[in-house]
Design an enzyme around this catalytic site. Structure first.
Site, PDB file in Angstrom:
ATOM      1  N   ASP A 165       0.820  -1.207   0.000  1.00  0.00           N
ATOM      2  CA  ASP A 165       0.000   0.000   0.000  1.00  0.00           C
ATOM      3  C   ASP A 165       0.858   1.262   0.000  1.00  0.00           C
ATOM      4  O   ASP A 165       0.553   2.242  -0.662  1.00  0.00           O
ATOM      5  CB  ASP A 165      -0.950   0.004   1.210  1.00  0.00           C
ATOM      6  CG  ASP A 165      -2.022  -1.071   1.046  1.00  0.00           C
ATOM      7  OD1 ASP A 165      -2.258  -1.476  -0.123  1.00  0.00           O
ATOM      8  OD2 ASP A 165      -2.583  -1.513   2.065  1.00  0.00           O
ATOM      9  N   CYS A 166       1.961   1.206   0.759  1.00  0.00           N
ATOM     10  CA  CYS A 166       2.809   2.400   0.815  1.00  0.00           C
ATOM     11  C   CYS A 166       3.882   2.405  -0.284  1.00  0.00           C
ATOM     12  O   CYS A 166       4.449   3.441  -0.599  1.00  0.00           O
ATOM     13  CB  CYS A 166       3.431   2.547   2.191  1.00  0.00           C
ATOM     14  SG  CYS A 166       4.112   1.036   2.849  1.00  0.00           S
ATOM     15  N   TYR A 167       4.172   1.237  -0.831  1.00  0.00           N
ATOM     16  CA  TYR A 167       5.171   1.131  -1.908  1.00  0.00           C
ATOM     17  C   TYR A 167       4.556   0.359  -3.079  1.00  0.00           C
ATOM     18  O   TYR A 167       4.822  -0.821  -3.269  1.00  0.00           O
ATOM     19  CB  TYR A 167       6.424   0.394  -1.421  1.00  0.00           C
ATOM     20  CG  TYR A 167       7.240   1.168  -0.405  1.00  0.00           C
ATOM     21  CD1 TYR A 167       8.169   2.119  -0.837  1.00  0.00           C
ATOM     22  CD2 TYR A 167       7.091   0.937   0.959  1.00  0.00           C
ATOM     23  CE1 TYR A 167       8.917   2.828   0.091  1.00  0.00           C
ATOM     24  CE2 TYR A 167       7.842   1.642   1.888  1.00  0.00           C
ATOM     25  CZ  TYR A 167       8.761   2.589   1.445  1.00  0.00           C
ATOM     26  OH  TYR A 167       9.502   3.284   2.350  1.00  0.00           O
TER      27      TYR A 167
END
Ligand code: SF4
Ligand code: SF4
Lengths: 398, 133
Positions: free
Chosen positions: A139-141
């Site tokens: 989700d963040c990467y």
């Protein structure tokens, strides 16, 4: 009263441009001429050097973030895999890694024309290197792949970190079988066709401070053409004394160093990708260590000449590969350097794997840096274990 | 006077003939043997440098005997940019064409002694020995 000097005193003289610096080669003849006592008081620093293939070398690269962000899972540099299991965009490129499609030794002996060591040399040379990376996406990467080009100047950090360099002493390798073999000690012809050795003898850093009286964590060194540091003992650091069957000592061996430095200030002249026929790829590293002449004992060890330093002769045909203790005798570096040695009564041509002329250049360069006041000695915050520590090597079961 | 390097391949039935003697005596050639290899089956290769005016007729004579003659056209060069004078090639070069100059320990290459066996091309860890055609 015997001379005792401190690092502070020597560094003061270096700053004022007044330090007396000689190479280890120069020291050998100086001491023969003037004696230990005089030379210890006259000389402040002795410089050493070595330039040879050193496995257990590599570089940490912090590549910088992509847009969108990516947590790299696999990374290749010019098709050579790098290890990225440390963080999202950090990778370690090891000197001996080779491309996945390299024929290896399936066409024997394999050539290993390009590997991690060559990637490091290309980076240091400022050449463009192809970077490929894949990821599983989070989700963040979210990003899952990238193919781009980098140079050493575009990436955030490039740190050379060699967990085991500068072997104190090394075997003189021969081959008792009747076929040619291809080893990390080079091509060895059968029936004692040749003998290869791989230290710079009287210029070799750890042969000149064999008891680790001055070299330790924090020692500032010449590394890859720039400045580096000793950060720990090397892996497989087993300092000991070489002995023959009768218990006669033949000098120190077994010590190693872990070294680190900023790759961005190094040079491809002193970090060279290396291909060992039939063995693999690696990196040839230029490394030099200054030894402060603190007292007569330090000076006496640093003054050992090629005729007083010995390498054990080992059979790489049968005994070494099978881990059978082997010693065909000891031979001095003076004999090895002459180009001919005697093994089992036979005259055998001897040749080095490590460049003495480059080692000498390193010791000379380091000497100039110190003389100019550019390079101060790093006083170790902790010395490294020596023979007294009695460290024994473990080996794997199974 | 011209001098040329040639590779001579000969079979077992020729090994007992005094070819070198004939080349010297009948053709007045100066012969420098650069490399000689004779296997247990008595076949062999000779790399020789022949100097003299009768080079052509001498070669003709060898061919008549059944010796295969090939000119040594490839050349080996030492790329001085890449060579680090490690020395790893010096004990494997069969002719001493690669040698260490002492006391400086610099590795030098004497192409006159090179027989283009290519051992150094394969073994040089820096890939500094190159073949030129
Ligand atoms: S092996 Fe290669 S690098 Fe080493 S001395 Fe010979 S030509 Fe030079
Ligand atoms: S090719 Fe290399 S190893 Fe062979 S003779 Fe010439 S220099 Fe020596």
């Amino acid at each position: 009263m015997a001379v005792e000097k401190t690092y502070q005193e020597i560094n003061e003289r270096i700053k004022k441009g007044r330090a007396v610096v000689v190479t280890a080669e120069e020291l050998v003849s100086m001491v023969k001429e003037k004696g230990i006592t005089r030379v210890t008081s006259e000389v402040d620093v002795v410089t050493t050097g070595t330039f040879g293939p050193m496995c257990s070398s590599g570089a940490f690269l912090s590549l910088g973030h992509t847009k969108p962000r990516m947590k790299m899972h696999k990374v290749w540099l010019n098709d050579v895999p790098a290890y990225t299991g440390i963080a999202a965009v950090d990778a370690f490129i090891g000197a001996t890694e080779v491309p996945e499609d390299d024929p290896l030794n399936s066409i024997y002996p394999g050539e290993f024309r390009y590997g991690g060591g060559h990637v490091i040399q290309d980076l240091v040379a400022g050449k463009t290197v192809r970077l490929k990376a894949t990821a599983y996406g989070t989700d963040c990467y979210p990003r899952k792949e990238i193919e781009t080009e980098i140079t050493i100047n575009d990436i955030n950090e490039a740190i050379l970190f060699n967990p085991r360099n500068a072997y104190q002493n090394y075997n003189c390798a021969v081959n008792l079988t009747n076929r040619t073999i291809y080893t990390y000690m080079g091509m060895l012809k059968g029936n004692l066709g040749n003998a290869h050795y791989s230290t710079s003898g009287q210029l070799s850093p750890l042969l000149k401070d064999p008891n680790f009286k001055t070299i330790g964590v924090g020692t500032r060194i010449f590394l890859g053409g720039g400045i580096g540091y000793v950060v720990w003992n090397g892996t497989q650091h087993f300092p000991g004394i070489n002995m023959d069957e009768s218990g006669t000592g033949f000098g120190h061996a077994g010590g190693t160093l872990a070294v680190l430095g900023d790759l961005k200030q190094m040079s491809p002249r002193w970090l060279a990708g290396t291909s060992m026929l039939g063995y693999g790829a690696t990196l040839t590293v230029g490394l030099g260590i200054p030894i402060p002449m603190l007292n007569e004992e330090v000076c006496r060890y640093a003054a050992a000449g090629d005729d007083e330093l010995y390498a054990p002769i080992v059979d790489y045909g049968e005994q070494y590969p099978n881990f059978i203790p082997s010693n065909l005798g000891y031979v001095s570096y003076a004999e090895l350097k002459s180009g001919k040695i005697k093994v089992n009564g036979k005259e055998v041509p001897s040749a080095p794997m490590s460049s003495y002329s480059r080692a000498k250049e390193i010791a000379g360069t380091l000497k100039q840096w110190i003389q100019k006041g550019d390079f101060l000695l790093g006083e170790p915050v902790q010395l490294l274990p020596n023979t007294e520590a009695g460290i024994k090597a473990n080996s794997l079961k199974g | 006077m011209s001098s040329k390097k040639v590779v001579l391949y000969f079979t077992a039935d020729i090994t007992d003939q005094p070819i070198i003697y004939r080349l010297v005596k009948d053709y007045d050639l100066v012969i420098n043997i650069l490399q000689a290899d004779i296997n247990p089956q008595k076949e062999g290769t000779l790399v020789v440098e022949l100097t003299g005016d009768n080079f052509g007729p001498g070669i003709e004579y060898l061919r008549r005997l059944g010796v295969a003659v090939q000119p040594l056209t490839e050349e080996i060069i030492q790329n001085e940019e890449k060579c680090v004078s490690c020395g790893a090639c010096t004990a494997i070069c069969p002719t001493g064409a690669l040698y260490i100059e002492r006391p400086d320990m610099l590795v030098k290459f004497n192409s006159d002694r090179c027989v283009v066996c290519r051992l150094c091309v394969k073994a040089c860890p820096m890939k500094a020995m190159e073949v030129r055609f």
